[in-house]
Design a protein around this motif. Structure first.
Motif, short mmCIF file in Angstrom:
data_model
loop_
_atom_site.label_atom_id
_atom_site.label_comp_id
_atom_site.label_asym_id
_atom_site.label_seq_id
_atom_site.Cartn_x
_atom_site.Cartn_y
_atom_site.Cartn_z
N VAL A 92 0.85 -1.19 -0.08
CA VAL A 92 0.00 0.16 -0.09
C VAL A 92 0.83 1.16 0.02
O VAL A 92 2.02 1.43 0.83
N ALA A 93 0.33 2.16 -0.80
CA ALA A 93 1.39 3.46 -0.67
C ALA A 93 0.83 4.43 -0.19
O ALA A 93 -0.31 4.70 0.14
N PRO A 94 1.66 5.40 0.38
CA PRO A 94 1.07 6.52 0.95
C PRO A 94 0.04 7.27 0.20
O PRO A 94 0.32 7.61 -0.78
N GLY A 95 -1.12 7.72 0.82
CA GLY A 95 -2.20 8.20 0.23
C GLY A 95 -3.36 7.13 -0.46
O GLY A 95 -4.14 7.63 -1.16
N GLU A 96 -2.93 5.91 -0.49
CA GLU A 96 -3.69 4.91 -0.96
C GLU A 96 -4.62 4.21 -0.21
O GLU A 96 -4.12 4.05 0.93
N SER B 154 -1.48 6.84 5.34
CA SER B 154 -1.35 8.32 5.17
C SER B 154 -0.49 8.96 4.23
O SER B 154 0.82 8.21 4.16
N PRO B 155 -0.76 9.94 3.53
CA PRO B 155 0.15 10.33 2.61
C PRO B 155 1.44 11.06 3.29
O PRO B 155 2.37 11.52 2.78
N LYS B 156 1.32 11.27 4.74
CA LYS B 156 2.22 12.14 5.50
C LYS B 156 3.44 11.33 5.37
O LYS B 156 4.68 11.83 5.60
N GLY C 192 9.14 8.35 1.37
CA GLY C 192 8.88 8.31 -0.08
C GLY C 192 7.69 7.90 -0.68
O GLY C 192 6.93 7.56 0.35
N SER C 193 7.40 7.63 -1.76
CA SER C 193 5.91 7.57 -2.25
C SER C 193 6.10 6.06 -2.69
O SER C 193 4.91 5.63 -3.00
N GLU C 194 6.99 5.21 -2.54
CA GLU C 194 6.98 3.72 -2.91
C GLU C 194 5.98 2.96 -1.98
O GLU C 194 6.03 3.40 -0.70
#
Length: 441
Positions: A233-237, A334-336, A342-344
């Motif tokens: 699961v990616a940040p913000g997902e 969380s997108p934080k 990172g976004s991975e």
């Protein structure tokens, strides 16, 4: 010629169906990271600011709408005088829209005199980050009731609350109206909540987790059964899964987030949210965990076994476990986390246990979404989502039709061959090959 053409059509349909389902479990997802996948069958509907202008929602049909900050939007449903009805709203903010603590939606079901049948509120909690959230309202006919008991038209009111510091962008809504099946005739159902339920933590599951990729919305939720499952699961997902839970059964769920491969140990509060929603998309429970780059886990509090009588409990976590069917798990990151990690995507593990033997349904006839079938169990075992399961069923029907057509063709060929042989036996013999005359004639 017609037979050949029909046979070709059957074969082509079978190949098309086979290609449609020739994907790995949980991998047929069109939405990208952070994007919510709306039900592909959803119809667009516009909410009205006055109830007399409200559009009607049909039972069992998914709808898609939008709502602005501070808006109060009306929709309308038509109810009979005997069925318990549910209307749910999934709020989907934009993936980059800022939200604050307390931002959320309230959905209520009301008669035309504005008497409220019930209402529920959903918000983003202390995590304060945008993700899909859901709530439902319902109408329950009961003996001696005085409000919301008659059949007819009812208003559905969806209200959005957003702080001034939050994003002013519109939120998408996914709406659904369902009615519960009727109880078996003559059945005597309890009218009081259960006094208690088993709340012990189950023994940990053994064995290695299997790969099972979650979907991007309720319609794409990937089937799970008892077992350990791994995903990313990616940040913000937000990743969606679904588990068939029958009458008398109890679900236990734990989410584990793996360590970060970049070696950082920055603290992020409420980094992951694990939620459970019922078959009518009413919110049951959620839990969260903080993250500092090391392995971390969180579990949903023990929930009661599915029972009709749970609806009489005052606790939301009990009364929402009121019917059997597909229960939806979602995991949001969380997108934080992007700032430090990172976004991975980060590796995720889900441990799911469904305990107890299934009990008899209290409904008359087909329970629809409020029941568990053998096909549902097979779908969960295969890790299929709603669309994959439907396509798989279509392929089976087409395959059966193809086998039937093939059998007819083979039988027809056999009859044709037999008739040809009989014609050949009774036909005149060619000149020069007359048999010798028989004696006695």
């Amino acid at each position: 010629m017609n037979r050949q053409r029909n046979r070709g059509r059957v074969v082509a349909a079978a190949l098309a169906a086979m290609c449609a389902v020739a994907v790995l479990p949980g991998q047929a997802h069109a939405a990208g990271p952070g994007k919510y996948a709306f039900d592909p069958a959803a119809k667009n509907v516009q909410g009205a600011e006055t109830n007399v202008e409200a559009s009607t929602l049909d039972e069992g049909v998914p709808y898609r709408s939008t709502i602005e900050p501070g808006q109060k939007l009306y929709y309308r449903v038509t109810l009979d005088d005997v069925s318990t009805a549910y209307v749910s709203a999934v709020a989907v903010p934009g993936d980059s829209g800022a939200v604050a603590y307390g931002d959320g939606i309230t959905i209520s079901l009301r008669d035309l005199d504005d008497s409220r049948c019930s209402s529920e509120r959903a918000n983003f909690g202390s995590g304060g980050y945008a993700r899909p959230i859901t709530a439902y309202a319902y109408r329950t006919p009961k003996e001696g009731g005085t409000t919301c008991q008659e059949g007819g038209q009812y208003d559905v009111l969806v209200e959005r609350e957003s702080k001034e510091t939050s994003s002013p962008a519109a939120w998408d809504l996914e709406l659904r109206f369902l009615q519960e099946p009727r109880l078996k005739s003559g059945a005597s159902m309890p009218t009081a909540a259960p006094s208690g339920f088993p709340s012990a933590t189950p023994e940990p599951l053994a064995g290695q987790p299997q790969e099972r990729s979650g979907g991007a919305g309720y319609s794409e939720a990937t089937g799970l059964e008892t077992g350990q499952w791994k995903d990313s699961v990616a940040p913000g997902e937000t990743r969606f899964y679904r588990v068939p839970v029958d009458w008398g059964q109890q679900i236990h769920t734990t989410a584990r987030l793996a360590n970060s491969p970049n070696g950082k140990t920055d603290f992020v509060g409420n980094a992951l949210t694990l939620s459970l929603d019922n078959p009518a998309q009413g919110h049951v429970a959620d839990t969260s965990l903080s993250y500092s780059g090391r392995p971390a886990s969180t579990s949903l509090r023990p929930l009661p076994p599915v029972s009709y009588r749970n609806r009489f409990a005052s606790s939301t976590q009990v009364n929402t476990m009121r019917f059997a069917g597909w229960y939806y798990l979602s995991v949001s990151l969380s997108p934080k986390l992007k700032e430090s990690y990172g976004s991975e995507p980060i590796r995720l593990e889900l441990a799911v246990q469904v305990k107890n033997k299934a009990e008899e349904s209290p409904y008359e006839g087909d329970a629809g979404v409020f029941g568990v079938t053998e096909r549902d169990k097979d779908t969960a075992r295969k890790g299929q989502n709603q669309q994959q399961a439907a396509e798989s069923g279509t392929m089976q029907v087409v395959a059966a039709a193809g086998i039937g057509t093939g059998a007819v063709l083979v039988l027809g060929l056999g009859v044709w061959t037999l008739l040809a042989r009989r014609r050949a036996a009774g036909a005149p013999v060619a000149a020069g090959h007359q048999p010798p005359p028989q004696q006695g004639w």
